[in-house]
Each structure stands twice: as C-alpha cells, then as structure tokens.
Design a protein around this motif. Structure first.
Motif, short mmCIF file in Angstrom:
data_model
loop_
_atom_site.label_atom_id
_atom_site.label_comp_id
_atom_site.label_asym_id
_atom_site.label_seq_id
_atom_site.Cartn_x
_atom_site.Cartn_y
_atom_site.Cartn_z
N ALA A 1 0.81 -1.23 0.00
CA ALA A 1 0.00 0.00 0.00
C ALA A 1 0.84 1.27 0.00
O ALA A 1 0.48 2.26 -0.61
CB ALA A 1 -0.95 0.00 1.19
N GLY A 2 1.96 1.32 0.72
CA GLY A 2 2.81 2.51 0.73
C GLY A 2 2.69 3.32 2.01
O GLY A 2 2.54 2.78 3.09
N GLN A 3 2.75 4.65 1.87
CA GLN A 3 2.81 5.55 3.03
C GLN A 3 1.84 6.71 2.84
O GLN A 3 1.66 7.21 1.73
CB GLN A 3 4.24 6.08 3.18
N ASN A 4 1.23 7.14 3.94
CA ASN A 4 0.37 8.33 3.95
C ASN A 4 0.90 9.31 4.99
O ASN A 4 1.25 8.92 6.09
CB ASN A 4 -1.07 7.97 4.31
N ILE A 5 0.92 10.60 4.61
CA ILE A 5 1.36 11.69 5.47
C ILE A 5 0.19 12.65 5.60
O ILE A 5 -0.44 13.00 4.60
CB ILE A 5 2.58 12.42 4.85
N ASP A 6 -0.09 13.12 6.83
CA ASP A 6 -1.24 14.00 7.05
C ASP A 6 -0.92 14.98 8.18
O ASP A 6 -0.04 14.73 9.00
CB ASP A 6 -2.46 13.15 7.41
N SER A 7 -1.62 16.09 8.23
CA SER A 7 -1.59 17.05 9.33
C SER A 7 -0.17 17.53 9.68
O SER A 7 0.27 17.46 10.82
CB SER A 7 -2.26 16.46 10.58
N ILE A 8 0.51 18.06 8.71
CA ILE A 8 1.89 18.53 8.88
C ILE A 8 1.88 19.87 9.62
O ILE A 8 1.13 20.78 9.25
CB ILE A 8 2.57 18.69 7.51
N ALA A 9 2.70 19.99 10.67
CA ALA A 9 2.77 21.24 11.44
C ALA A 9 4.19 21.44 11.97
O ALA A 9 4.90 20.47 12.23
CB ALA A 9 1.79 21.20 12.60
N ILE A 10 4.57 22.70 12.14
CA ILE A 10 5.86 23.02 12.74
C ILE A 10 5.62 23.95 13.92
O ILE A 10 4.96 24.97 13.80
CB ILE A 10 6.82 23.68 11.73
N ALA A 11 6.16 23.56 15.08
CA ALA A 11 6.14 24.40 16.27
C ALA A 11 7.49 25.10 16.34
O ALA A 11 8.53 24.44 16.35
CB ALA A 11 5.89 23.56 17.52
N ASP A 12 7.46 26.41 16.38
CA ASP A 12 8.70 27.18 16.36
C ASP A 12 8.51 28.43 17.21
O ASP A 12 7.43 29.02 17.25
CB ASP A 12 9.01 27.58 14.91
#
Length: 174
Positions: free
Chosen positions: A136-147
C-alpha cells in the motif's frame, strides 16, 4: 494542512516517489516538525521498500533529516532498506514494514536541525520501492511546525508623543 498524501509503493518497477513542502522559514534552533504518518511496505523481516524524510536548508541540497542534524522524538525509522532489487533508497535507514497499529495513523515528531534556525527549509518525504512485490505505501497527514517566534528588540530613539498642539497635554503610555 489536513490533507492526506499517499505514496502507492508501486512495483514491479523500482520507483522513487516524493512529496515536497513549500519553503518554510524557521526562526529558532528548537523548531519541531510533527505529522500524522502511516505506512505498510513489502517485507516483514527484510526491508525491501521504505520511506524517508529529507530536508533542504537554505540553498543546500536535500539530505536525510537525521544526517542533517535532526532527531526523531517519536515515530522514527524502523529499519534499513535492502540494497537488493534496485531500490533507490537501498542502504538507508527508513520507515519499513508496517507502522504500529496500521491502518491507524501515529504521530511522528522530529526535532529540526539547529542549522535550520534563521533559514528557509523545504521538507521532502520519499518512498523507494524495489522491483518485486508491491504494498500500500505511506500516507502523510496534518503537517505542522512548532517554532519560537523571533522576539527581537532593537534600540532606537524614544517615541515622540507630542502632537505639537499647545492645547493638549501629551504623554506616551509604554
């Protein structure tokens, strides 16, 4: 963003698939990336297919997040991709096999490299597959950076709060 991006882990042709972010300005040396992540790749004891996270700092080239000085807080790599069967990620640490609780998502957190402070970065998720069985592979979701925000105070002359009207009593409220 709350969109899910998927990589299909296609076979029987070796593949190199990417998901690239837009440029992101990083303010501090303590920035943390987080995203929801799930994967299932070919193999249960040998990592034939896998996914990695790379970073480009400033005008540099894309480099694995760990080699660039980043570190996983949670949800890090789970194996080393086999060098057999022409996988373009062969020999690299990667997300391999299936993520814990698949098909549920887990949270991956990454301390960004200190060298990213004050720089514009780009992130790139890559999936490399070999020439045999697909998954199936890979899923990426809800990307965020705290800085941390840059709290820079610069000195200068005191503000002139006088409106130059003799009929008013002027004062500045700091």
């Amino acid at each position: 963003p709350n969109s899910a991006f998927g990589f299909d882990g296609a076979g029987p042709v070796a593949a190199d698939e990417v998901l690239e972010s837009t440029p992101i300005l990083i303010q501090s040396a303590s920035a943390v990336l987080s995203f929801r992540n799930r994967w299932t790749f070919e193999g249960t004891t040998t990592c034939f297919d896998g996914g990695v996270l790379e970073i480009k700092i400033g005008a540099g080239s894309f480099t694995d997040i760990v080699i660039a000085g980043g570190s996983f807080v949670s949800g890090g790599y789970t194996g080393t991709v086999s060098t057999a069967f022409t996988n373009p990620l062969g020999g690299r640490l990667a997300w391999c096999f299936a993520s814990a609780g698949y098909p549920g998502y887990l949270t991956t957190q990454v301390n960004l490299p200190a060298a990213a402070a004050g720089q514009t970065i780009q992130l790139r998720w890559r999936v490399g597959t070999d020439t045999s069985v697909s998954a199936a592979g890979q899923n990426i979701d809800s990307i965020a950076i705290a800085d941390a925000c840059a709290a820079v105070c610069t000195g200068g002359p005191a503000p002139d709060c006088d409106d130059h009207n003799a009929c008013t009593a002027d004062a500045c409220d700091p």
